[in-house]
Design an enzyme around this catalytic site. Structure first.
Site, mmCIF file in Angstrom:
data_model
loop_
_atom_site.group_PDB
_atom_site.id
_atom_site.type_symbol
_atom_site.label_atom_id
_atom_site.label_comp_id
_atom_site.label_asym_id
_atom_site.label_seq_id
_atom_site.Cartn_x
_atom_site.Cartn_y
_atom_site.Cartn_z
ATOM 1 N N ASP A 37 0.642 -1.223 0.206
ATOM 2 C CA ASP A 37 0.122 0.321 0.268
ATOM 3 C C ASP A 37 0.617 1.486 0.212
ATOM 4 O O ASP A 37 1.291 1.818 0.556
ATOM 5 C CB ASP A 37 -1.015 0.052 1.125
ATOM 6 C CG ASP A 37 -2.056 1.314 1.822
ATOM 7 O OD1 ASP A 37 -2.023 1.962 0.709
ATOM 8 O OD2 ASP A 37 -1.949 1.250 2.144
ATOM 9 N N HIS A 38 1.147 1.974 -1.212
ATOM 10 C CA HIS A 38 1.603 3.273 -1.510
ATOM 11 C C HIS A 38 1.774 3.895 -1.688
ATOM 12 O O HIS A 38 0.193 3.616 -3.415
ATOM 13 C CB HIS A 38 3.538 2.765 -2.063
ATOM 14 C CG HIS A 38 4.718 1.822 -1.193
ATOM 15 N ND1 HIS A 38 5.997 3.048 -1.274
ATOM 16 C CD2 HIS A 38 4.814 1.134 -0.037
ATOM 17 C CE1 HIS A 38 6.401 2.278 -0.507
ATOM 18 N NE2 HIS A 38 6.038 1.193 0.220
ATOM 19 N N THR A 104 3.472 1.608 10.928
ATOM 20 C CA THR A 104 3.895 3.747 11.297
ATOM 21 C C THR A 104 3.662 4.372 10.179
ATOM 22 O O THR A 104 4.085 5.536 9.909
ATOM 23 C CB THR A 104 5.080 3.755 12.523
ATOM 24 O OG1 THR A 104 6.173 3.014 11.989
ATOM 25 C CG2 THR A 104 4.917 3.050 13.932
ATOM 26 N N GLY A 105 4.195 3.249 9.066
ATOM 27 C CA GLY A 105 4.946 4.486 7.584
ATOM 28 C C GLY A 105 5.331 4.573 7.344
ATOM 29 O O GLY A 105 6.623 5.362 8.328
ATOM 30 N N GLU A 106 6.363 5.517 6.062
ATOM 31 C CA GLU A 106 7.520 5.793 6.155
ATOM 32 C C GLU A 106 7.254 7.009 4.842
ATOM 33 O O GLU A 106 5.433 7.745 4.343
ATOM 34 C CB GLU A 106 7.519 5.525 5.003
ATOM 35 C CG GLU A 106 8.324 3.912 4.565
ATOM 36 C CD GLU A 106 7.010 2.876 4.477
ATOM 37 O OE1 GLU A 106 5.595 2.831 3.873
ATOM 38 O OE2 GLU A 106 7.215 1.861 4.918
ATOM 39 N N ASN A 109 5.658 8.678 1.872
ATOM 40 C CA ASN A 109 4.263 8.417 0.988
ATOM 41 C C ASN A 109 3.019 8.899 2.190
ATOM 42 O O ASN A 109 2.243 9.242 1.335
ATOM 43 C CB ASN A 109 3.257 6.774 0.892
ATOM 44 C CG ASN A 109 4.168 5.769 0.785
ATOM 45 O OD1 ASN A 109 4.424 5.403 -0.045
ATOM 46 N ND2 ASN A 109 4.708 4.561 1.233
ATOM 47 N N GLY A 173 11.697 -3.790 14.897
ATOM 48 C CA GLY A 173 12.767 -3.181 16.333
ATOM 49 C C GLY A 173 11.818 -4.162 17.647
ATOM 50 O O GLY A 173 10.741 -4.171 17.760
ATOM 51 N N ALA A 176 8.605 -1.166 18.733
ATOM 52 C CA ALA A 176 7.165 -2.257 17.823
ATOM 53 C C ALA A 176 6.758 -3.123 18.269
ATOM 54 O O ALA A 176 5.569 -3.655 18.140
ATOM 55 C CB ALA A 176 7.753 -1.523 16.778
#
Length: 317
Positions: A37-38, A104-106, A109, A173, A176
């Protein structure tokens, strides 16, 4: 035994091709689907970034496999109330065979609406609140909610599946991962890290499903596969917070120039050696994963599905 699915890359393929690959995957014996999903591809050379919810609608009519997003960010670009509605509709279309994967996304996007990009601890707090709100809306009850980050006023979702939509939480990590164990129905990560899997289970995840993803490049030669994998997906090897903080595909392309072909070859199986493909799957089995999603890089999709159907998947049934 691990359940093996196929990973549809919205960053690399147009919607019609994604649907074609899903059909090939089902015929080949893959048991489920992930779809990315981007809003942007990682770099311009990948060339695509379809709106995932439209593609999921098409998949619901094309295949009978379970589908999950890997992963949706429900915190910036799209409000969690809208993700709640979209995921409920997807679950109805798929007859309950849908999992909402969240993370948590980037910034790549999520920065597009001009919002500030906060540090990772804040993004985790936002994700936890978003998951809480989505779950409330998935009850079908009228909901008024005023949290630290999101509000809805007298909202109700009418089109709902028979059972609440399960949510898989992505993490890479320890902090998270502990959050994923607390708030999710499943855990998603991208490497066969047995210690992370055990941390998830020990932190409250118990026997919930653990999902993993990997990329391969089946090709006539190792060199040809490695060339393609390095050109399109060297971004997979960018370290630390780099992948979550860069904002433009061209920045990812520049950073990817620092990743060597040898490093890509160590992480991704490239070429025709079926034993290496089997060994890559086995590494996830050994690490305790329940589901593994495999993405074939590049245009050689038909041959990949033929070889995996005949020579890889039977070893793990």
């Amino acid at each position: 035994m691990v359940s093996i699915g196929y990973f549809l890359a919205c960053e690399e393929f147009a919607p019609q091709e994604l649907v074609r690959q899903a059909k090939l995957a089902e015929r080949a014996g893959f048991e489920r689907l992930w779809i990315s999903d981007h809003f942007h591809p990682w770099q311009d050379s990948q060339g695509q970034a379809a709106f995932v919810w439209s593609v999921i609608g098409a998949l619901s009519e094309a295949v009978s496999l379970p589908v999950g997003t890997a992963v949706t960010c429900p915190t910036f670009r799209i409000h969690p109330a809208i993700i709640a509605q979209a995921s409920a509709t997807a679950a109805v279309q798929l007859g309950g065979r849908f999992t909402l994967g969240v993370g948590t996304g980037e910034a790549l996007n999520e920065h597009i609406l001009g919002q500030a990009w906060p540090p990772a601890p804040v993004r985790l707090q936002m994700l936890e609140e978003a998951v809480t709100l989505i779950r409330r809306l998935h009850t079908g009850k009228r909901t008024t909610f005023h949290g630290d980050y999101y509000s809805v006023d007298d909202a109700r979702i009418y089109t709902l599946p028979d059972e609440p939509v399960p949510m898989a939480v992505s993490a890479f990590g320890p902090v998270a991962t502990k959050t994923a164990a607390r708030i999710g129905d499943a855990f998603a990560t991208a490497s066969p890290n047995a210690e992370l899997v055990q941390l998830y289970r020990d932190s409250g995840g118990g026997q919930r499903v653990v999902q993993g993803g990997m990329k391969v490049c089946y090709a006539e030669t190792e060199e040809a596969g490695l060339d393609l994998a390095h050109r399109l997906w060297a971004t997979e090897l960018l370290p630390g917070q780099v992948p979550s903080t860069l904002t433009r595909p061209k920045d990812f392309a520049a950073a990817a120039e620092l990743v060597s072909r040898e490093a890509v070859g160590r992480q991704m199986v490239c070429g025709p050696d079926v034993e290496r493909h089997r060994a890559a799957v086995q590494s996830y089995v050994d690490a305790g994963f329940d589901e593994l999603y495999v993405q074939q890089i590049g245009p050689n999709q038909d041959e990949f599905f033929r070889v995996w159907s005949e020579q890889v998947l039977p070893s793990f049934r």
